[in-house]
Structure formats: structure tokens, C-alpha cells
Design an enzyme around this catalytic site. Structure first.
Site, PDB file in Angstrom:
ATOM      1  N   GLU A  79     -10.164  -2.565  -7.878  1.00  0.00           N
ATOM      2  CA  GLU A  79     -10.601  -1.176  -7.700  1.00  0.00           C
ATOM      3  C   GLU A  79     -11.614  -1.108  -6.559  1.00  0.00           C
ATOM      4  O   GLU A  79     -11.488  -0.311  -5.631  1.00  0.00           O
ATOM      5  CB  GLU A  79     -11.220  -0.680  -9.003  1.00  0.00           C
ATOM      6  N   HIS A  80     -12.643  -1.938  -6.639  1.00  0.00           N
ATOM      7  CA  HIS A  80     -13.661  -2.048  -5.582  1.00  0.00           C
ATOM      8  C   HIS A  80     -13.652  -3.480  -5.054  1.00  0.00           C
ATOM      9  O   HIS A  80     -13.772  -4.425  -5.840  1.00  0.00           O
ATOM     10  CB  HIS A  80     -15.068  -1.764  -6.121  1.00  0.00           C
ATOM     11  N   HIS A 128      30.704  19.958  -3.367  1.00  0.00           N
ATOM     12  CA  HIS A 128      29.685  19.898  -2.321  1.00  0.00           C
ATOM     13  C   HIS A 128      30.314  20.230  -0.969  1.00  0.00           C
ATOM     14  O   HIS A 128      29.761  21.012  -0.184  1.00  0.00           O
ATOM     15  CB  HIS A 128      29.063  18.499  -2.255  1.00  0.00           C
ATOM     16  N   GLN A 131     -21.604  -3.164 -11.605  1.00  0.00           N
ATOM     17  CA  GLN A 131     -20.360  -2.720 -12.233  1.00  0.00           C
ATOM     18  C   GLN A 131     -20.321  -3.097 -13.703  1.00  0.00           C
ATOM     19  O   GLN A 131     -19.771  -2.370 -14.529  1.00  0.00           O
ATOM     20  CB  GLN A 131     -19.149  -3.306 -11.506  1.00  0.00           C
ATOM     21  N   HIS A 142     -21.398  -0.590 -16.507  1.00  0.00           N
ATOM     22  CA  HIS A 142     -20.580   0.554 -16.904  1.00  0.00           C
ATOM     23  C   HIS A 142     -20.074   0.433 -18.333  1.00  0.00           C
ATOM     24  O   HIS A 142     -20.056   1.410 -19.084  1.00  0.00           O
ATOM     25  CB  HIS A 142     -19.367   0.687 -15.969  1.00  0.00           C
ATOM     26  N   THR A 199     -13.622  -0.277 -15.229  1.00  0.00           N
ATOM     27  CA  THR A 199     -13.973  -0.458 -13.824  1.00  0.00           C
ATOM     28  C   THR A 199     -14.029  -1.936 -13.468  1.00  0.00           C
ATOM     29  O   THR A 199     -14.194  -2.802 -14.333  1.00  0.00           O
ATOM     30  CB  THR A 199     -15.327   0.212 -13.513  1.00  0.00           C
ATOM     31  N   ASP A 246     -20.044   4.866  -4.910  1.00  0.00           N
ATOM     32  CA  ASP A 246     -20.083   5.639  -6.147  1.00  0.00           C
ATOM     33  C   ASP A 246     -20.712   7.009  -5.938  1.00  0.00           C
ATOM     34  O   ASP A 246     -20.369   7.964  -6.643  1.00  0.00           O
ATOM     35  CB  ASP A 246     -20.889   4.888  -7.215  1.00  0.00           C
ATOM     36  N   GLU A 276      31.771  10.556  -2.189  1.00  0.00           N
ATOM     37  CA  GLU A 276      31.054  10.480  -3.457  1.00  0.00           C
ATOM     38  C   GLU A 276      31.796  11.195  -4.583  1.00  0.00           C
ATOM     39  O   GLU A 276      31.253  11.339  -5.687  1.00  0.00           O
ATOM     40  CB  GLU A 276      29.643  11.057  -3.291  1.00  0.00           C
TER      41      GLU A 276
END
Length: 440
Positions: free
Chosen positions: A332-333, A425, A262, A265, A240, A366, A420
Site C-alpha cells: 500500500e505504502h 447483426h 503504520q 493504526h 494498512t 497521510d 460469429e
């Protein structure tokens, strides 16, 4: 306790910020791949027996089954602290309010008269939701995984969380209670790479899933990478991280507290302050000393996280430069604690989630902001989003053309097919009309 990187003056790279210049946790998923490969292969071939063996090897607990009995879920909720239950219920209520609004409606576009393309949003049929259970217990991650899956109307979901020795080989009871509160009755005592393999390949107890979501350690991330393709994944989540863009108006008490929140963690957690105020930087450094000394998890998590190369205070010449730094970092944050914080936040391009002003700490997100806390890490926010209802939906185009609508564009289709060098096709179109099909 925390290092400084000075990017003021000539030190600021005007031609672009090298991401390697900024603090970042080292996470070698490639190296972990070779460790998880035999584990995943073992689960593929031995199923439940392999999971039982790994529970004893990695979690130090002997279990005789992996699926959690229904009565254990019921008991966990009945015995849950009423205050924790009330907090979880409010977290669920707020998450539902936000995630319910994310569901897209089917949309039909009339391309030409008689020719339409409809985009249908179809939920994944079955998902496996991973909830970590190592250094901490994360019932909030049950909420963040389950609520968007339910709001996407996923038909079948299962939760896996590591077995805990002190709880007789079951996942933590608060995790079980959260599952029961959300109506999830399929829960497995399995963690790490082996849990991801269980979801991918299936076992005697667990049917395989189409997608696996949820945060985890490096081995969970490596298993996701290894098995991606067989299963869909949300992201390879790493340690984190928080970045705070702040100026002289920020309160150093708040900033230090948020960095520590943080850091607790994981010893690899990243805590980064970007500021144009030397006075704030010095005040935050002093606050870190004071607040860390008064908290928990210092030696095993907070101190190594704050002193590691993944954390630091980045000095810049102004908020304009600060914005360039946080966009390059793609946290992330990301907290914005500046004057006119809303206007500054509106200019950020790269972040998993943005927290605006002095009263929107990451801790709110959170648990109870209503947002999702399963977010991209390691700079992946520059190209990836956090977990949402959309994560569990697939867009399917439904093409509906009449004979007349196809005839109108048939010549263009044939021309492009020939360009192509794919004549069959074109033949597939000609076959529907009174045209000669080449080779017939």
C-alpha cells in the site's frame, strides 16, 4: 519484537517470489461475508429502523435518527481547534492542486472521414463516502474521499461515519467539521456493513448511491464485496501496510519511526523492512525497542502489529533483489530509503504510493503531500490504483458515423457478423442500404 526472513544466497527464489513467502496480514473476507449478509438484508428491508438498532448493538449508543442535523455540522466547525482547522485547510488545498490535474478531457478521434469516436468522461451521479471511526478518528479520510469526488464534479455525495457514544450518537466532531469545511451537508451516523447497505439500498433518510468509496474494517470490506454490482466500489481495503526498501545509507531512526507510524493504526497493520544491510536491520531492531517504549498505543496496537506474522525484516543480497521483493509484495505504502532513491523508485512497478528519500515519510502522504491516502492493500497494488478523480469518472464512447462512413465498412461488419453466426447483426447494417435483408 519483529521477525526476520533471510532471503540471501540460495534462499532467494530465482524462479519467482511466492507472495505467501512474504509477511502479510490474514484477512478472511469470505468468512466475514456470512456475518454481514443478514445485516445488509435487514437494512434493505427495515431501513432506518435497522440502522438505529445496529447503532445500539455495535456502537453502544441509542439514536433516534441517522442523518446528522445541519446545526451539528455548523457547531463542529465553529468549535474546532483553530490549529486543526488550519491543518485541514492546508491538506485540502494541496489535495485540490494534485487532484484537479487528474481530470481527463474529452477526446474525439476521426477514424475515417465522417466517422468519429469520442470518449466522454462522465462523473458518477451520486456517491457514498465512508470514513472509519473505530480506534482512531480520521478527518483526513474525509478530505481524501471528498476532494477527488468534488474535482470529478460528482453531483451528489453523502458521508457516513460510525456514531460515537461520547458525542451523543453523532460521528466524531472533527469528522463533522471536516465535512462542513468541504461543503458536504449530507452526513450519516452509520458505520460498518450497515452503512454500506444504507448507501446501496437507500433508506427513508438516505437516497441510494451509485458508488461507495473509503477505507474500513473487514466488515466494510465484506459488505463492499457482497454489494458490488449493485454499487461500484473503489476497493476492498484491508489492514494498512508499509514496506521500506532501504540500504546502508538509511537512517535507522527514520526507518523505525516509519514502521511504528503504520503499526499504530491496527494490531493487524503490516510493517516490513526490505534491506541488504544486516547492520541497518540490527540498528532498526534496537531503535524499535527504544521508540516503541516511548510512544502510545503500544499494547493494543503497535506491539501486536510489529510482532505479528504480517510484519518482518526481509534480508536480501542487494537492491536488485530488494526491488523484486517489494514488487512481489505490492505494498500500500512503499518508502525508498536508498542511495539514488529517485532512480530506484522509478523502477518500482507495484505499489499504491511510493515515497522517495529520507524526507517523504508515509505520514506526509497521510495528511499533506497532496496525494491520496485511500490506497490498495493486500497485494492489490499489482492490479489496482488508489482513489483519484478517475475513480469517480466513467468513460463513455460516443460513436458518430455518416451514411457514407458506414457504407465504407458495412461489408466488413456483415462478414464478421456472419462469422460469429449472428445474422441479425449484419441485417441491422443491410437495412440501412439498398441491400436485401435475409428473410425479408
Amino acid at each position: 519484537m519483529i521477525s526476520r526472513i533471510d532471503l540471501r544466497g540460495d534462499a532467494f527464489p530465482e524462479d519467482g517470489i511466492d507472495r505467501d513467502l512474504l509477511p502479510r496480514a490474514e484477512l478472511d473476507v469470505e468468512a466475514a461475508l456470512e456475518k454481514v449478509r443478514p445485516i445488509c438484508d435487514d437494512v434493505k428491508h427495515r431501513g432506518t429502523a435497522a440502522l438505529i438498532d445496529y447503532a445500539e448493538k455495535f456502537d453502544g449508543v441509542a439514536i433516534d435518527r441517522v442523518r446528522v442535523p445541519a446545526e451539528a455540522l455548523t457547531r463542529a466547525l465553529a468549535e474546532l481547534d483553530p490549529r486543526v482547522r488550519a491543518a485541514l485547510e492546508e491538506s485540502i488545498r494541496r489535495a485540490r492542486l494534485v487532484h484537479r490535474e487528474q481530470r481527463r478531457a474529452d477526446h474525439t478521434t476521426q477514424v475515417v472521414p465522417g466517422g468519429t469516436v469520442t470518449e466522454r468522461w462522465v462523473p458518477v451521479e451520486r456517491v457514498g463516502l465512508y470514513v472509519p471511526g473505530g480506534r482512531s478518528v480520521y478527518p483526513s479520510s474525509v478530505v481524501m474521499n471528498v476532494v477527488p469526488a468534488q474535482e470529478a464534479e460528482v453531483g451528489s455525495m453523502a458521508v457516513a461515519s460510525p456514531p460515537q457514544k461520547e458525542f451523543g450518537g453523532l460521528p466524531h466532531p472533527t469528522i463533522l467539521a471536516a465535512c462542513e469545511l468541504l461543503g458536504v451537508d449530507e452526513v450519516y451516523a452509520a458505520g460498518g456493513a450497515q452503512a454500506v447497505a444504507m448507501f446501496a439500498y437507500g433508506t427513508e433518510e438516505c437516497r441510494p448511491v451509485s458508488m461507495v468509496t473509503g477505507p474500513g474494517n473487514i466488515y466494510v470490506a465484506a459488505a463492499k464485496r457482497l454489494l458490488k454490482g449493485r454499487i461500484g466500489i473503489d476497493a476492498e481495503a484491508g489492514p494498512t501496510e508499509i514496506a521500506i526498501l532501504a540500504d546502508a545509507t538509511a537512517d535507522p531512526v527514520h526507518v523505525a519511526a516509519d514502521l511504528i507510524s503504520q503499526a499504530e493504526h491496527d494490531p493487524l497493520a503490516a510493517a516490513v523492512l526490505v534491506t541488504d544491510s544486516v547492520d541497518l536491520a540490527e540498528a532498526v531492531e534496537k531503535e524499535l525497542q527504544t521508540q516503541v517504549a516511548a510512544t502510545k498505543h503500544v499494547e493494543d496496537r503497535i506491539a501486536p502489529a510489529l510482532s505479528g506474522r504480517q510484519s518482518g525484516i526481509v534480508l536480501v543480497d542487494g537492491i536488485e533483489q530488494g526491488l523484486r521483493v517489494v514488487d512481489a509484495y505490492a505494498a500500500e505504502h512503499l518508502e525508498i530509503q536508498t542511495e539514488n532513491a529517485s532512480a530506484v523508485a522509478a523502477r518500482v512497478r507495484n505499489a499504491g504510493a511510493i515515497f522517495v528519500g529520507a524526507y517523504a515519510p508515509v505520514s506526509l502522504g497521510d495528511y499533506a503531500a497532496g496525494s491520496n491516502h485511500v490506497l490498495p492493500t493486500g497485494g492489490c497494488a499489482c492490479h489496482s490504483s488508489g482513489l483519484s478523480v478517475q475513480s469517480f469518472l466513467r468513460g463513455v464512447h460516443v460513436v458518430d458515423y455518416t451514411r457514407e462512413a458506414l457504407a465504407e465498412v458495412a461489408g466488413h461488419v456483415v462478414t464478421l457478423a456472419d462469422a460469429e453466426d449472428l445474422p441479425a447483426h449484419g441485417a441491422a447494417v443491410r437495412a440501412r442500404f439498398d441491400w436485401t435483408v435475409p428473410g425479408s
